[in-house]
Design an enzyme around this catalytic site. Structure first.
Site, PDB file in Angstrom:
ATOM      1  N   TYR A  55      -1.319  -7.979  16.403  1.00 21.54           N
ATOM      2  CA  TYR A  55      -0.938  -8.690  15.201  1.00 21.54           C
ATOM      3  C   TYR A  55      -0.105  -9.657  15.322  1.00 21.54           C
ATOM      4  O   TYR A  55       1.213  -9.011  15.256  1.00 21.54           O
ATOM      5  CB  TYR A  55      -1.280  -7.586  13.824  1.00 21.54           C
ATOM      6  CG  TYR A  55      -1.231  -8.790  12.778  1.00 21.54           C
ATOM      7  CD1 TYR A  55      -2.622  -9.697  12.329  1.00 21.54           C
ATOM      8  CD2 TYR A  55      -0.068  -8.721  11.515  1.00 21.54           C
ATOM      9  CE1 TYR A  55      -1.746 -10.331  10.806  1.00 21.54           C
ATOM     10  CE2 TYR A  55       0.092  -9.664  10.720  1.00 21.54           C
ATOM     11  CZ  TYR A  55      -0.445 -10.345  10.655  1.00 21.54           C
ATOM     12  OH  TYR A  55      -0.657 -11.051   9.531  1.00 21.54           O
ATOM     13  N   GLY A  62      -2.920 -13.082   8.717  1.00 18.81           N
ATOM     14  CA  GLY A  62      -3.273 -12.981   6.981  1.00 18.81           C
ATOM     15  C   GLY A  62      -4.980 -12.951   8.052  1.00 18.81           C
ATOM     16  O   GLY A  62      -5.466 -12.655   8.458  1.00 18.81           O
ATOM     17  N   HIS A  85       5.008 -22.583   5.340  1.00 13.12           N
ATOM     18  CA  HIS A  85       5.812 -22.040   4.128  1.00 13.12           C
ATOM     19  C   HIS A  85       6.279 -22.605   3.999  1.00 13.12           C
ATOM     20  O   HIS A  85       7.232 -21.497   2.966  1.00 13.12           O
ATOM     21  CB  HIS A  85       6.097 -20.193   5.139  1.00 13.12           C
ATOM     22  CG  HIS A  85       4.747 -19.193   5.333  1.00 13.12           C
ATOM     23  ND1 HIS A  85       4.395 -18.600   6.229  1.00 13.12           N
ATOM     24  CD2 HIS A  85       4.206 -18.549   4.373  1.00 13.12           C
ATOM     25  CE1 HIS A  85       3.130 -18.209   6.035  1.00 13.12           C
ATOM     26  NE2 HIS A  85       3.519 -17.949   4.836  1.00 13.12           N
ATOM     27  N   ASN A 197       8.530 -11.956   7.227  1.00 13.28           N
ATOM     28  CA  ASN A 197       8.120 -10.739   7.642  1.00 13.28           C
ATOM     29  C   ASN A 197       8.195  -9.290   6.611  1.00 13.28           C
ATOM     30  O   ASN A 197       8.130  -8.094   7.081  1.00 13.28           O
ATOM     31  CB  ASN A 197       6.788 -10.655   8.220  1.00 13.28           C
ATOM     32  CG  ASN A 197       5.186  -9.186   7.373  1.00 13.28           C
ATOM     33  OD1 ASN A 197       5.119  -8.585   8.449  1.00 13.28           O
ATOM     34  ND2 ASN A 197       4.953  -9.548   6.390  1.00 13.28           N
ATOM     35  N   ARG A 300      25.334   5.297 -34.380  1.00 13.99           N
ATOM     36  CA  ARG A 300      25.121   6.535 -33.755  1.00 13.99           C
ATOM     37  C   ARG A 300      24.062   6.855 -32.321  1.00 13.99           C
ATOM     38  O   ARG A 300      24.297   7.934 -31.742  1.00 13.99           O
ATOM     39  CB  ARG A 300      24.057   7.104 -34.361  1.00 13.99           C
ATOM     40  CG  ARG A 300      24.519   9.135 -35.073  1.00 13.99           C
ATOM     41  CD  ARG A 300      23.788   8.956 -36.151  1.00 13.99           C
ATOM     42  NE  ARG A 300      22.988   8.416 -36.826  1.00 13.99           N
ATOM     43  CZ  ARG A 300      21.913   8.678 -37.536  1.00 13.99           C
ATOM     44  NH1 ARG A 300      21.439   9.697 -37.554  1.00 13.99           N
ATOM     45  NH2 ARG A 300      21.461   8.292 -38.368  1.00 13.99           N
TER      46      ARG A 300
END
Length: 532
Positions: A55, A62, A85, A197, A300
């Site tokens: 891959y 993808g 990208h 990645n 408080r």
């Protein structure tokens, strides 16, 4: 100069912050890490020779995973991955965020499972050494399949493309590399995918946020101590006995710090001193106390709010330390078995959950301090202080009725707090199915990390306004009655911010105190050790 040896296992958040804060870090890679990197790269090359699909190495990315290419095309594929990208938008990441990203990405790759060639890591470290900072747009990543868009700009610069910041100027990466005598990286199979990645951009922001939020926690306790003095509060609320009986570590730490900060104060009183301010009943069956023996919740219960932030930071540090010492890309290579594995370590689930939690905890601090400020400026609740903390003026003085003191500051503080609270909603619930429904569940980690940073910035501004007002309040009471440690904080603020004798422009005062908070000057003045 920061000097660190990385191996993919032992990088600390403190080292990330130190590297991010200054240019010119000298980073080396351990011998064991070099061997691990070489082993996974050799395995990658061996599998390539077999013609089996891997891959992102010999397949598309993808949803395009079912398209296999020949080994001869693998280097070109990596370059194309980066180019498609390059569509980020928004402001450029800060120098600190880019340095942190460079270091974390290098550390993740030297863990030795990614199959990358050593020149990739070498150039990342060269960029840190020479402080060459890729220009990275912050927007465009959904935080699954890694921080693809921001990390693509980093990878692009390594190959001699795109823009970098160098010595205060934005320049072409190729020109800067040439000037420094550095060759652009020639990507081989998997190199581009290994660079982009992963969660390193989100993790960088998260690491910086973690450190900054720790400073906010300490400053919040200083604010509470000074507000207690300004309000003539009951420091018995912070007594160890109370918090030992609900022993959350963060709550106990916060209460203990406020209690210690108020030691020696003649303004914030012990419980018995507060009780003794009231008249005895002397046989009567009823009386209205002249002084309440309990402060309102924002004073408080302050340790129960700041303590949540402290405890959130405890587990968040553990999560982020794991994240920055992980193989966060896909696929991964195991030389011990000769296997390649496809998985989802790029998913920023822990980052987004951590940042969403940090957002809520820090926004809670803004809300707490805003409520304390509202009490300090309101003559109906501030136990005898002037309205809006104006300088005292006689009714027959020409200035009477003209000054409004901290009224505008309280309005501004309320606006900042509302923005912080609005931004605190969880981003992780906005997962979007993307990329042809391959990325059908995504983390949104970088968005959460950016939102957390925004809330931290807003909360610093809230704390700055609070501290300026608290200094005004204690000065109206009498600085000589403050505790030694809060008096030191007051003195540090007064070096740059004067008492407001009359209405004046105060945005510069806010900026000055924000800088003190960011630099650690106020925690140092209070005698509080390093937050991390």
């Amino acid at each position: 100069m920061t000097t660190i040896t990385i191996d993919g296992h032992d990088l600390s958040i403190g080292q990330v912050v130190a590297t991010a804060s200054r240019g010119g870090s000298e980073i080396s890679v351990s011998e064991d890490a070099l061997k691990a990197m070489n082993g996974s790269r050799n395995l990658k090359l061996e599998i390539l020779k077999t013609g089996k699909p891997i891959y992102g190495v010999t397949t598309g990315f993808g949803d395009s995973v079912n398209r296999q290419i020949s080994p001869e095309k693998t280097a070109r594929l990596q370059s194309e991955l980066i180019r498609y990208h390059l569509n980020g938008t928004g402001p450029m990441a800060s120098d600190e965020a880019v340095r942190a990203t460079l270091l974390i990405r290098a550390n993740c790759l030297v863990r030795g499972n990614s199959g990358v060639s050593f020149p990739v890591v070498e150039r990342l470290l060269d960029f840190l050494r020479h402080d060459v900072l890729p220009a990275i747009p912050e927007r465009g990543s959904v935080g699954a399949s890694g921080d693809l868009v921001p990390l693509c700009y980093l990878a692009y610069a390594l190959t001699g493309e795109g823009k970098v910041r160098y010595r205060g100027e934005t320049r072409e990466a190729a020109d800067v590399l040439s000037e420094l005598g550095l060759r652009p990286v020639m990507l081989e199979a998997k190199d581009g995918l290994a660079l982009i990645n992963g969660t390193s951009f989100s993790a960088a922001l998260a690491a910086l946020n973690t450190e900054a939020a720790a400073e906010i926690a300490a400053v919040a306790d200083i604010c509470t101590a000074m507000a207690s003095e300004g309000m003539l509060g009951n420091r018995g609320h912070y007594a160890p006995f109370i918090h030992d009986e609900k022993p959350h570590d963060g709550q106990r730490a916060s209460a203990g710090l406020v209690h210690d900060l108020l030691d020696g104060s003649a303004l914030a009183m012990t419980y018995d001193q507060v009780v003794d301010l009231n008249d005895p009943l002397d046989g009567r069956h009823y009386q209205k106390l002249t002084r309440s023996i309990q402060d309102r919740y924002s004073l408080r219960c302050a340790p129960h709010v700041t303590g949540v932030l402290r405890d959130t930071l405890g587990w968040l540090r553990e999560w982020m330390t794991v994240e920055i010492n992980s193989s966060s890309d896909n696929p991964l290579f195991d030389p011990s078995t000769g296997s390649v594995y496809s998985g989802g370590n790029f998913y920023g689930g822990h980052v987004v959950a951590g940042m969403d939690s940090l957002k809520t905890a820090v926004a809670g601090i803004a809300d707490l301090l805003d409520r304390q400020l509202a009490l300090l400026v309101d003559e109906k609740f501030n136990n005898g202080l002037t309205p809006n903390l104006i300088a005292p003026v006689n009714d027959d003085d020409i200035e009477a009725g003209l000054q409004h003191g901290f009224k505008g500051m309280q309005i501004a503080c309320s606006a900042l707090t509302a923005e912080a609270l609005k931004t605190a909603g969880p981003v992780s619930t906005f997962s979007r199915s993307t990329e042809a429904h391959n990325q059908d569940k995504v983390s949104m980690a970088p968005i959460a990390a950016r939102d957390a940073r925004t809330i931290i910035e807003l909360t610093r501004e809230v704390a700055a306004i609070h501290l300026i007002a608290a200094c005004q309040a204690v000065e109206l009471r009498g600085v000589d009655q403050m505790s030694p440690r809060t008096r030191a904080v007051h003195a540090r603020v007064r070096k740059e911010v004067a008492f407001a004798a009359k209405d004046r422009q105060m945005d510069g005062d806010i900026a000055a105190v924000v800088a003190m908070i960011s630099s650690g000057a106020l925690t140092e003045a209070a005698g509080i050790g390093a937050a991390l």
